[in-house]
Design an enzyme around this catalytic site. Structure first.
Site, PDB file in Angstrom:
ATOM      1  N   GLU A   5      45.347  36.799  39.722  1.00 17.75           N
ATOM      2  CA  GLU A   5      45.130  37.698  40.969  1.00 17.75           C
ATOM      3  C   GLU A   5      44.565  36.442  41.965  1.00 17.75           C
ATOM      4  O   GLU A   5      43.219  36.108  41.607  1.00 17.75           O
ATOM      5  CB  GLU A   5      44.241  38.746  41.101  1.00 17.75           C
ATOM      6  CG  GLU A   5      44.831  40.053  40.630  1.00 17.75           C
ATOM      7  CD  GLU A   5      43.867  41.337  40.624  1.00 17.75           C
ATOM      8  OE1 GLU A   5      43.107  41.213  41.276  1.00 17.75           O
ATOM      9  OE2 GLU A   5      44.092  41.974  39.754  1.00 17.75           O
ATOM     10  N   ASP A  24      32.673  43.794  47.341  1.00 16.05           N
ATOM     11  CA  ASP A  24      32.422  42.664  46.284  1.00 16.05           C
ATOM     12  C   ASP A  24      30.938  42.442  46.116  1.00 16.05           C
ATOM     13  O   ASP A  24      30.115  42.412  47.237  1.00 16.05           O
ATOM     14  CB  ASP A  24      33.013  41.342  46.610  1.00 16.05           C
ATOM     15  CG  ASP A  24      34.626  41.372  46.239  1.00 16.05           C
ATOM     16  OD1 ASP A  24      35.153  41.755  45.199  1.00 16.05           O
ATOM     17  OD2 ASP A  24      35.488  41.128  47.287  1.00 16.05           O
TER      18      ASP A  24
END
Length: 257
Positions: free
Chosen positions: A46, A57
């Site tokens: 990824e 995040d």
């Protein structure tokens, strides 16, 4: 056949997907990191597209985004770096990022470029389901791109089933209602969530992410889904590495061995 479909057809458990941010730690590290990830035994790569406001995040991935942007990484440059990717990398490759940079690039041009360089799938966490279905699904399908949606412990059964119905490839199970980041253990509440979703008998395979960092948490996740995704812990390896190829190999082997 799409490489993601092929992988899940051939391997039913303990699938390891490794996430890293394009352009981190160095601007030209993207392809060497990809080669090292495959050589070490991971199943999926990824690639995070750096963005200035990665809302889902935690600090580790935020810092890698900031550093990659400072280094000069852009979506245009990433596609240039991936131009020769399929001469060196054979496992599935997914681009993960936020919708804004993709829309700025142009969704048609973006999908065309993904197909051209050999990208297999996309994870766009802030892409609304209805917008995907009405505007982008036919485009993704035309370029053989698998789209992955995220679910969390708070996602209702009705929503999970809707996501399962409209997903190709796999479902990304966010392990907890928090931002990304390596954690030391998997809680009983998380196990209950994994088991609840497993019992739903979904048509798509499931990978668990957020908080998976080592062999123990990977094995736990793999016991309750088809595998797991490691991001922040891998970013730590890259950040501290003096020898990327060696350190990537040792880390991934420590997870899967």
């Amino acid at each position: 056949m799409n490489r993601i479909d092929q992988l899940f057809q051939n391997k039913k458990k303990s699938i390891l997907s490794i996430y890293f941010t394009a352009g981190f730690p160095g601007l030209q590290d993207t392809l060497p990191i990809m080669e090292a990830i495959e050589a070490a035994g991971a199943d999926i790569i990824e690639i995070g597209v750096p963005y200035s406001d990665p809302i889902a995040d935690g600090p580790t991935i935020q810092e890698s985004n900031n550093q990659a942007l400072k280094n000069g990484m852009t979506l245009h440059l990433l596609f240039e770096q991936l131009q020769q990717m399929r001469e060196k990398v054979s496992i599935p490759v997914i681009l993960m990022g936020y919708l804004n940079p993709v829309v700025q690039y142009g969704m048609d041009a973006f999908c065309k470029k993904c197909k051209e360089v050999g990208v297999d799938g996309l994870i766009l966490p802030d892409l609304p389901m209805q917008q995907y279905l009405s505007e982008y699904k036919s485009l993704f399908d035309a370029h053989d791109l698998r789209n992955t949606f995220l679910i969390s412990p708070q996602t209702s059964e009705a929503r999970i089933r809707e996501i399962d119905q409209n997903t190709d490839g796999f479902i990304y199970m966010v392990s907890s209602a928090s931002i990304t980041g390596a954690r030391k253990s998997v809680s009983p509440e998380q196990i209950a969530y994994f088991e609840r979703v497993k019992a739903m008998g979904l048509k798509n395979p499931r990978l668990i992410g957020f908080g998976i960092s080592d062999s123990s948490s990977f094995q736990t996740a793999a016991a309750h889904a088809h595998g797991a995704i490691i991001g922040s812990a891998f970013i730590h390896v890259l950040r501290d590495s003096k020898d990327l190829k060696k350190d990537i190999y040792q880390y991934i082997q420590s997870v899967i061995s």
